[in-house]
Design an enzyme around this catalytic site. Structure first.
Site, short mmCIF file in Angstrom:
data_model
loop_
_atom_site.label_atom_id
_atom_site.label_comp_id
_atom_site.label_asym_id
_atom_site.label_seq_id
_atom_site.Cartn_x
_atom_site.Cartn_y
_atom_site.Cartn_z
CG ASP A 134 -10.05 1.21 -58.79
OD1 ASP A 134 -9.63 1.26 -59.95
OD2 ASP A 134 -10.09 2.22 -58.06
CG PHE A 139 -15.43 7.37 -58.58
CD1 PHE A 139 -14.39 6.62 -58.05
CD2 PHE A 139 -16.54 7.62 -57.78
CE1 PHE A 139 -14.44 6.12 -56.75
CE2 PHE A 139 -16.60 7.13 -56.48
CZ PHE A 139 -15.55 6.39 -55.96
NE ARG A 185 -22.19 3.12 -48.78
CZ ARG A 185 -20.99 2.66 -49.10
NH1 ARG A 185 -20.85 1.84 -50.12
NH2 ARG A 185 -19.93 3.03 -48.42
CD GLU A 212 -14.73 -5.92 -53.24
OE1 GLU A 212 -15.73 -5.20 -53.28
OE2 GLU A 212 -13.66 -5.55 -52.73
CG ASP A 213 -18.23 -2.64 -54.36
OD1 ASP A 213 -17.11 -3.20 -54.35
OD2 ASP A 213 -18.45 -1.58 -53.74
P1 IMP Z 1 -9.20 -1.52 -54.93
O1 IMP Z 1 -8.55 -2.05 -53.68
O2 IMP Z 1 -8.45 -0.36 -55.52
O3 IMP Z 1 -9.47 -2.59 -55.95
O4 IMP Z 1 -10.56 -0.85 -54.49
C1 IMP Z 1 -11.73 -1.57 -54.42
C2 IMP Z 1 -12.75 -0.80 -53.62
O5 IMP Z 1 -12.68 0.61 -53.88
C3 IMP Z 1 -14.13 -1.21 -54.03
O6 IMP Z 1 -14.58 -2.32 -53.28
C4 IMP Z 1 -14.93 0.03 -53.78
O7 IMP Z 1 -15.36 0.07 -52.44
C5 IMP Z 1 -13.97 1.15 -54.03
N1 IMP Z 1 -14.09 1.70 -55.41
C6 IMP Z 1 -13.25 1.54 -56.44
N2 IMP Z 1 -13.69 2.16 -57.56
C7 IMP Z 1 -14.89 2.70 -57.22
C8 IMP Z 1 -15.87 3.47 -57.96
O8 IMP Z 1 -15.75 3.76 -59.16
N3 IMP Z 1 -16.96 3.85 -57.24
C9 IMP Z 1 -17.15 3.54 -55.93
N4 IMP Z 1 -16.26 2.83 -55.22
C10 IMP Z 1 -15.15 2.41 -55.85
MG MG Z 2 -16.01 -2.39 -51.87
#
Ligand code: IMP
Ligand code: MG
Length: 177
Positions: free
Chosen positions: A102, A151, A164, A98-99
């Site tokens: 969150d 963010f 990106r 994963e990148d």
């Molecule tokens: P989660 O389901 O809330 O953990 O969201 C994860 C996904 O939200 C990541 O794989 C990203 O694609 C996106 N995301 C969450 N925080 C950021 C951020 O700070 N910048 C860009 N994308 C984010």
């Molecule tokens: Mg992602």
């Protein structure tokens, strides 16, 4: 959209150092074996490209596409599967790549789905862990960088599909968290 201030949070050499470290850790942990990386599109495309080259044991790769954000910076909690795996993961050492983690909703959803396919092992590798924002009980096994809030964009990460392509990771000042 109003102009946003962007400051470099993690420069490219710092990112490269962390990716190399993760590659080393994975190579050590699975020495003598093989791994299968499951990269989560789109955000992890640059990370996984660098990571797979930093891993010194045989590594296969497949991709899934998940979407949790309609637009902007706030998670909806609703995960949409837009592309499934193409290779079987049964009896394989799977590492989800994963990148950023969150709230953790995306990862939890994917983790549980992959577990049903009986991999030999299932671990999680994330470039960035936004630990303070976690809403579900899920932890990555391999973490590149940890941050509290804010963010970020660049190195694959987007804000409404922009940025990106930036080689460094920037934090967007004033973006709604
Ligand atoms: P989660 O389901 O809330 O953990 O969201 C994860 C996904 O939200 C990541 O794989 C990203 O694609 C996106 N995301 C969450 N925080 C950021 C951020 O700070 N910048 C860009 N994308 C984010
Ligand atoms: Mg992602």
């Amino acid at each position: 959209m109003t102009a946003q201030r962007m400051d470099v949070l993690y420069p490219r050499d710092r990112i490269a150092a962390e990716v190399d470290r993760l590659g080393q850790e994975i190579s050590t942990d699975y020495a003598g074996d093989e791994v299968m990386l499951v990269a989560v599109l789109k955000g992890s495309f640059l990370f996984v490209a660098d990571l797979i080259r930093a891993i010194e044991i045989p590594a296969k790769i497949d991709f899934v596409r998940l979407a949790s954000y309609g637009s902007g910076t706030q998670t909806s909690g609703i995960i949409e599967f837009r592309k499934d795996l193409e290779m079987p993961i049964r009896d394989r050492n799977v590492i989800i790549v994963e990148d950023i983690v969150d709230s953790g909703f995306t990862l939890e959803c994917l983790y549980n789905k992959l577990l049903l396919q009986n991999p030999k092992s299932l671990k999680i590798c994330t470039l960035i862990d936004k630990r303070a924002r976690r809403e579900v009980d899920i932890e990555a096994d391999y973490v590149g960088l940890t941050m509290d809030d804010g963010f970020i964009v660049g190195y694959g990460l987007d804000y409404d599909e922009r940025y990106r392509d930036l080689p460094d990771i920037h934090v967007i000042e004033g973006a709604p968290a």
